[in-house]
Design an enzyme around this catalytic site. Structure first.
Site, short mmCIF file in Angstrom:
data_model
loop_
_atom_site.label_atom_id
_atom_site.label_comp_id
_atom_site.label_asym_id
_atom_site.label_seq_id
_atom_site.Cartn_x
_atom_site.Cartn_y
_atom_site.Cartn_z
N HIS A 189 -86.91 -51.28 -14.09
CA HIS A 189 -87.27 -50.23 -15.05
C HIS A 189 -86.74 -50.54 -16.45
O HIS A 189 -87.30 -50.10 -17.44
CB HIS A 189 -86.71 -48.87 -14.59
CG HIS A 189 -87.44 -48.29 -13.42
ND1 HIS A 189 -88.64 -47.63 -13.55
CD2 HIS A 189 -87.14 -48.27 -12.10
CE1 HIS A 189 -89.05 -47.21 -12.35
NE2 HIS A 189 -88.17 -47.60 -11.46
N ASP A 196 -92.36 -45.71 -11.17
CA ASP A 196 -92.23 -44.89 -9.96
C ASP A 196 -93.45 -43.98 -9.91
O ASP A 196 -93.83 -43.38 -10.92
CB ASP A 196 -90.95 -44.04 -10.02
CG ASP A 196 -89.71 -44.88 -9.86
OD1 ASP A 196 -89.82 -46.05 -9.43
OD2 ASP A 196 -88.61 -44.37 -10.17
N TYR A 224 -87.28 -46.75 2.69
CA TYR A 224 -86.26 -47.46 1.93
C TYR A 224 -85.35 -46.39 1.32
O TYR A 224 -85.84 -45.36 0.86
CB TYR A 224 -86.91 -48.31 0.83
CG TYR A 224 -85.93 -49.19 0.09
CD1 TYR A 224 -85.49 -50.39 0.64
CD2 TYR A 224 -85.43 -48.81 -1.15
CE1 TYR A 224 -84.57 -51.19 -0.03
CE2 TYR A 224 -84.51 -49.60 -1.83
CZ TYR A 224 -84.08 -50.79 -1.25
OH TYR A 224 -83.17 -51.57 -1.92
N HIS A 227 -86.12 -43.53 -1.49
CA HIS A 227 -87.53 -43.70 -1.90
C HIS A 227 -88.48 -42.90 -1.02
O HIS A 227 -89.63 -43.29 -0.82
CB HIS A 227 -87.91 -45.18 -1.93
CG HIS A 227 -87.34 -45.90 -3.12
ND1 HIS A 227 -86.00 -46.14 -3.27
CD2 HIS A 227 -87.93 -46.38 -4.24
CE1 HIS A 227 -85.80 -46.75 -4.42
NE2 HIS A 227 -86.95 -46.92 -5.02
N ASP A 229 -89.46 -39.88 -1.74
CA ASP A 229 -90.28 -38.97 -2.55
C ASP A 229 -91.06 -39.67 -3.65
O ASP A 229 -91.65 -39.04 -4.52
CB ASP A 229 -89.40 -37.87 -3.16
CG ASP A 229 -88.34 -38.42 -4.09
OD1 ASP A 229 -88.16 -39.67 -4.14
OD2 ASP A 229 -87.67 -37.62 -4.76
N HIS A 230 -91.04 -41.00 -3.65
CA HIS A 230 -91.86 -41.74 -4.62
C HIS A 230 -92.03 -43.17 -4.14
O HIS A 230 -91.36 -43.61 -3.21
CB HIS A 230 -91.21 -41.72 -6.01
CG HIS A 230 -89.95 -42.54 -6.12
ND1 HIS A 230 -88.72 -42.11 -5.66
CD2 HIS A 230 -89.74 -43.78 -6.63
CE1 HIS A 230 -87.81 -43.03 -5.91
NE2 HIS A 230 -88.40 -44.06 -6.48
N HIS A 232 -91.88 -46.99 -5.67
CA HIS A 232 -91.51 -47.82 -6.81
C HIS A 232 -92.34 -49.11 -6.74
O HIS A 232 -92.41 -49.76 -5.71
CB HIS A 232 -90.01 -48.16 -6.73
CG HIS A 232 -89.59 -49.28 -7.64
ND1 HIS A 232 -88.90 -49.07 -8.81
CD2 HIS A 232 -89.79 -50.62 -7.55
CE1 HIS A 232 -88.67 -50.25 -9.40
NE2 HIS A 232 -89.21 -51.20 -8.65
ZN LIG Z 1 -88.20 -47.28 -9.45
#
Ligand SMILES: [Zn+2]
Length: 260
Positions: A189, A196, A224, A227, A229-230, A232
Site C-alpha cells: 500500500h 483493498d 488469511y 482479511h 472482511d476484504h 487485498h
Molecule cells: Zn491491503
C-alpha cells in the site's frame, strides 16, 4: 461508431466513382480527440515504443492466470495475449492486434486523466483522509503512476466480475497512514501498488479467485489473518522498489487459494 459508418459509406461512394474529388477528402484518417492519450498507429508483436507501453498499462489486467504483462514498451507474446483477452472481454474481434476497434474501446473506458472509467485517483490516494501521494518511500509521481496501473487491473477485474461495483476501501497509504491503520511495515500500500476491496455484489471469494487472472501477484483474502472482511490485491512482482523478491504471494484458504 457513427463516424465509422459514414466513413464506410463515403469510401463506397468513392470506389463507385473513382474520379470523384471527394475521395481526397476521406483519405486522411479521422483524428480522435481524446483527453488522455491517442494512439497513432496499429500495434502488434515486434513493435516497441511509448505507445506500446501506454497500451500495456491498460491491458495488464488481462495477463492471464498467475501471469503479468511487463510495462516495458515491447510488444511481445504476453502483450498480444493480453490484448486478445481484452478484445474478447469486450466483444471485439480477438486478433491480438491493437487497432482502431481496440483503441475506440480504450478511449471509451478512459477518463481525461487516464484513469479507467470506474476508478479514480481520489478513491486510491492516501487512505487516511489526507489525500495526495506524498509521504511514502517513492516520489509522489511514481506512487501516483503505480496507482494508475493498479486501477487498470481493477477495471479488468471488475469487468470479469460482471461489471458490478468494486469499492476500494484502502489504496495508497503514506508511511504515517500505514502505521496508523496497523499495516505491515513494508506494505505494498505504501507504493501505490495495492488495493483493498470490499464488495456487496460479489462474494469476497469470487473477487479473490478472479483476481488471479488479472495481473495481481499479491492476493490475500478470507482465511488469511485479518482479511475476512476484504480482499487485498497488489502488484508486488512489478515492484522493484520494495526490497522483496518479485514473486507471487497468494493466500485465501477459505476460498481454496493456498499459500504460495
Ligand atoms: Zn491491503
Amino acid at each position: 461508431m457513427r463516424a465509422q459508418i459514414v466513413k464506410r459509406a463515403v469510401v463506397a461512394f468513392a470506389l463507385a466513382f473513382p474520379g470523384a474529388a471527394i475521395a481526397v477528402a476521406v483519405a486522411a484518417p479521422a483524428a480522435h480527440a481524446d483527453g488522455c492519450y491517442t494512439w497513432n498507429r496499429d500495434l502488434y508483436r515486434g513493435l516497441s515504443g511509448n505507445d506500446v507501453r501506454q497500451l500495456q498499462i491498460r491491458v495488464a489486467g488481462w495477463a492471464g492466470r498467475r501471469d503479468i504483462v511487463e510495462t516495458d514498451g515491447r510488444y511481445g507474446p504476453k502483450t498480444a495475449a493480453a490484448v486478445k483477452r481484452f478484445q474478447s472481454a469486450y466483444g471485439l474481434r480477438a486478433d491480438g492486434i491493437a487497432g482502431s476497434q481496440t483503441y475506440a474501446k480504450l478511449y471509451a473506458l478512459q477518463d481525461d486523466d487516464c484513469t479507467p472509467r470506474h476508478f479514480s485517483y481520489p478513491e486510491l490516494d492516501d487512505g487516511c483522509g489526507r489525500g495526495g501521494w506524498s509521504g511514502g518511500p517513492l516520489p509522489s509521481a511514481t506512487t501516483k503512476e503505480n496507482a494508475l496501473h493498479t486501477m487498470w487491473k481493477l477495471e479488468a477485474l471488475r469487468r470479469d466480475l460482471g461489471d458490478k461495483p468494486l469499492p476500494v476501501t484502502s489504496g495508497y497509504r503514506s508511511t504515517t497512514c500505514n502505521r496508523q491503520v496497523g499495516g505491515a511495515s513494508n506494505s505494498q500500500h505504501r507504493y501505490g501498488t495495492a488495493a483493498d476491496l470490499g464488495s456487496l455484489e460479489s462474494s469476497l471469494c469470487d473477487v479473490a479467485r478472479a483476481a488471479r487472472d488479472h495481473g495481481f501477484s499479491g492476493i490475500y483474502g478470507p482465511g488469511y489473518p485479518d482479511h475476512d472482511d476484504h480482499v487485498h490485491v497488489d502488484s508486488r512482482r512489478e515492484n522493484d522498489d520494495d526490497g522483496i523478491p518479485n514473486t507471487t504471494s497468494w493466500s485465501a484458504s477459505d476460498c481454496g487459494i493456498g499459500a504460495g
